[in-house]
Design a protein around this motif. Structure first.
Motif, PDB file in Angstrom:
ATOM      1  N   ASP A 197      44.641  28.052  34.579  1.00 26.40           N
ATOM      2  CA  ASP A 197      46.687  27.881  34.662  1.00 26.40           C
ATOM      3  C   ASP A 197      46.764  29.214  35.154  1.00 26.40           C
ATOM      4  N   ASN A 247      48.813  33.478  33.639  1.00 23.16           N
ATOM      5  CA  ASN A 247      49.109  31.589  33.264  1.00 23.16           C
ATOM      6  C   ASN A 247      50.585  31.322  32.656  1.00 23.16           C
ATOM      7  N   THR A 279      50.432  29.891  29.502  1.00 18.22           N
ATOM      8  CA  THR A 279      50.485  30.446  27.712  1.00 18.22           C
ATOM      9  C   THR A 279      51.164  31.829  27.933  1.00 18.22           C
ATOM     10  N   LYS A 280      51.475  32.074  28.692  1.00 19.29           N
ATOM     11  CA  LYS A 280      52.434  33.706  29.817  1.00 19.29           C
ATOM     12  C   LYS A 280      52.333  34.548  29.726  1.00 19.29           C
ATOM     13  N   GLU A 281      50.712  34.360  29.623  1.00 20.05           N
ATOM     14  CA  GLU A 281      49.947  36.227  29.385  1.00 20.05           C
ATOM     15  C   GLU A 281      49.753  36.408  30.797  1.00 20.05           C
TER      16      GLU A 281
END
Length: 762
Positions: free
Chosen positions: A8, A24, A27-29
């Motif tokens: 991702d 990502n 996860t928006k990391e």
């Protein structure tokens, strides 16, 4: 455009920094570092931009190095080969997916994972920084601290006039001058962008920090920043009494060179160095000549002669060094601790010649080559890193030592591979930028080095606030000044600098090349000496030291540099309240009112009375409070002035305060004691006062100004170790003044700083 790299995760470009980060999409990391979960994904790590092409110094052959996996290969990776048949297909595939990917990444930028949720704001760019507060000297002219005589500025501007002028100037003020920025400032900026963490949480009540904290910080992953620093109040809590922690690690100065850059500088192997510098005839008149391999291989017994062709004291010292090296690494039984062995090694190295320091480093490399014990090898690499904090290799040994580190970066033991890469960087920095230290590293510092960790260093400000930074053994004063200026958002960073301040109120401006942890080690040595001399009894106190970041040169700061203005304001308040500048009583009341407006905002009749009674001691010089017992009358006078300041903004109040104190003749003056060398018309003892306006001669007894010279009246100046020379007047009619003093260099540097800050004639 974002590029899918695996799972991702996508690779993106932060346009503000022109720097790659990873996101990502699920996860928006976000992170600056390559995602750990993709390290085993061959297709993810085997990307063209991950490979660096280099040339092996010995064979002159090309090889390839992967920045992500640290893999090296003689063969050109397949991902670097031309991809003719699949080119159109891949381009179409990327184009077809770009719109959906863009929607997934909308607003996603690198953020601080330590925060509770990711911010949608763009990652900011940090402001520039430089580095550079005058010494406290004699009592100021007409300003005897024990005198009740108030002399100084007698007329103060009306608040309405000051405010109107300030508002008028705001619309016509020019943009801030973009002064020259040092290379080290850019180095610090790049390092901060990659490895920093700012926390504004309160320090634990039981945290033990004097000049520094004995605890160490884990190296770990340092998260990318999430918000810009636009003022000191945002960078660290100026108003609340809390501390700020800033994490900086090792990518400073020379460490801005990548590992691949340093590998390219490894132009000689240890074998080649040995053939040129080692002693091969080691068997005596009846024996033969030994080999390079034997000289550079681990030995399970003590040396009988040095690696280099030494004789006499150098030979005996080198043999003793080897005993301590093998004792430290565990290659032989010993009754001494690692601490004792390390202290002996470093003490000898500090006091010895460069030849013996090279011998020391070569002996450690010898015991690391072919050593059958993984424990001993790890201890040896730790010892090599510790030694490189104290001494540096010669120019002859440096490329071979870099090559040695390179050859161990792919060690099967991950901890050794990491130590080898860190040593590669630190070896180069020690040799090219720092040189040797003045003091053996402390036990705490050595323990931190073994674990590749930092040490907390607390930096204070004159208003009692502080920030805590993580420093390694190679961080210099100039680098720390750069970091502080960047974190505070100061643009005019050359006006400020770090000082060493003791509990006896002695202070010393630190030199740019001094190492922070070397200074801490010196302080600890002084403390141990005081304890040994019995100064820790009830009747005497041990001298302690701390770092203080304050004004060094009282330059004219552009109004757009709000953080710089705030630092100047804090310094001015400190100097006024501590009677550095003596002012008339009414002037002191006006300045106190400005302080209240800056700190508490507009006058509130319900709270102003209680506030001033509680804080009067921090608003007025002590001499103004002791000159009369009528505290109520003082409070009323200050409050009347305070009420008239309604509507002043925070920055306007600070600027007005600075405008006021700048009219004091002694504002920003640094005083240096001197005796005239040839001028019989001058007092036998005087002080030379230097500030932003010029150079003045002050009578040491009467405190009166004898002569004053504007910078436009100064033709030239110079110094020697024992004298300072000033030429004033015109080229046709000049007067040469010579003074005996030991501060000539500091005086010359200060005059240079002020002259360089003046606008150049067109």
């Amino acid at each position: 455009m974002a590029k899918v790299i695996g799972g991702d995760w996508v690779e993106c470009l932060d346009k503000n920094r022109n720097k790659v980060y990873y996101a990502n999409v699920v996860t928006k990391e976000t992170t600056w570092s390559f995602p750990q979960e993709l390290m085993n994904d061959k297709s993810a790590v085997d990307q063209p931009d991950h490979w660096v092409e280099a040339v092996d110094a010995q064979s002159k052959k090309k090889y390839y190095y992967n920045k992500i996996t640290r893999e090296t290969s003689w063969h050109k990776p397949k991902c670097l080969e031309p991809r003719r048949s699949n080119a159109n297909f891949m381009d179409g595939r990327r184009n077809s997916g770009s719109q959906n990917l863009a929607s997934l990444l909308s607003g996603l930028r690198p953020v601080d994972p330590s925060s509770e949720s990711n911010s949608n704001e763009e990652a900011p760019s940090c402001p520039r920084a430089g580095a550079t507060s005058p010494h406290r000297g004699i009592a100021l002219p007409g300003m005897d601290r024990n005198s009740s005589d108030n002399r100084g500025r007698s007329v103060s501007p009306l608040p309405s006039q000051v405010k109107a002028e300030r508002l008028a100037d705001r619309s016509t003020s020019p943009p801030p001058a973009k002064g020259k920025t040092k290379a080290s400032a850019f180095a610090a900026l790049r390092a901060l962008e990659e490895q920093e963490r700012l926390s504004t949480s309160e320090c634990p009540e039981d945290e033990h920090v004097v000049g520094f904290d004995d605890s160490t910080m884990p190296r770990g992953y340092i998260r990318p920043p999430s918000s810009t620093v636009s003022s000191m109040s945002e960078a660290f809590p100026v108003r609340p009494s809390t501390c700020s922690t800033v994490s900086i690690y090792d990518n400073l100065g020379a460490d801005t060179l990548t590992t691949a850059d340093l590998i390219a500088k490894a132009t000689m192997t240890m074998e080649q160095y040995a053939e040129m510098h080692f002693k091969f005839d080691r068997k005596g008149i009846l024996g033969g000549v030994t080999t390079t391999e034997k000289l550079l291989s681990w030995k399970n017994e003590l040396l009988r002669t040095a690696l280099h062709p030494f004789h006499g004291e150098l030979l005996s010292d080198s043999l003793q060094l080897f005993r301590n090296i093998t004792g430290y690494m565990g290659d032989r039984e010993t009754n001494k601790s690692q601490k004792d062995h390390a202290h002996k090694i470093l003490t000898v190295a500090l006091l010895s010649s460069q030849e013996l320091r090279d011998e020391l480093l070569c002996q450690i490399c010898k015991q690391l080559t072919g050593n059958p014990s993984s424990y001993s090898r790890k201890q040896g690499w730790q010892l090599l890193l510790i030694c490189l904090t104290t001494v540096a290799p010669s120019d002859d040994l440096l490329p071979a030592l870099l090559s040695f580190c390179k050859s161990h970066m792919n060690d099967n033991d991950e901890s050794i591979a990491q130590l080898a890469e860190v040593t590669l960087h630190k070896c180069y920095k020690s040799a090219t930028m720092l040189g040797i230290r003045h003091e053996v590293p402390s036990v705490v510092e050595m323990e931190a080095l073994k674990q590749i960790r930092c040490i907390k260093v607390r930096v204070w400000f004159v208003d009692g606030k502080h920030m805590t930074l993580d420093c390694d053994s190679w961080v210099s004063v100039s680098e720390l000044e750069d970091i502080i200026a960047i974190k505070l958002g100061i643009h005019s960073a050359s006006a400020f600098g770090l000082y060493e301040v003791s509990t006896t109120e002695d202070e010393r401006p630190l030199k740019p090349e001094e190492r922070i942890l070397d200074l801490v080690a010196v302080w600890q040595h002084i403390e141990l000496e005081d304890i040994a001399n019995g100064k820790n009894d009830d009747n005497s106190h041990i001298e302690e030291f701390r770092f203080v970041y304050k004004v060094k040169y009282f330059l004219d700061i552009n109004e757009s540099d709000k953080a710089g203005i705030e630092m100047m304001y804090i310094q001015a308040v400190f100097d006024v309240v501590n009677s550095t500048y003596m002012c008339m009583v009414e002037d002191a009341y006006t300045l106190a009112a400005l302080q209240m407006q800056e700190k508490y905002g507009d006058y509130d009749e319900n709270t102003a009375g209680s506030i001033i009674r509680y804080s009067l001691g921090s608003l007025l010089p002590q001499r103004n409070l002791t000159s009369t017992n009528n505290t109520v009358a003082i409070c009323e006078k200050v409050l009347r002035k305070y009420a008239k300041l309604a509507g002043y903004s925070n920055i306007e109040t600070r600027l007005s305060y600075l405008d006021f104190v700048k009219q004091f003749p002694s504002y920003g003056s640094a005083y240096y004691f001197a005796t005239p060398a040839f001028q019989s018309n001058l007092p036998k003892e005087l002080a030379i006062a230097i500030n932003n306006n010029g150079v003045s001669l002050v009578d040491n007894y009467s405190k009166e100004y004898i002569e004053q010279y504007k910078y436009q009246d100064i033709i030239t100046w110079g110094h020697s170790p024992s004298q300072f020379v000033l030429a004033v007047g015109t080229l046709a009619n000049q007067k040469k003044l010579t003074f005996n003093c030991t501060d000539g260099k500091d005086m010359s540097d200060m005059i240079h700083a002020y002259v360089d800050s003046k606008p150049k004639p067109k």
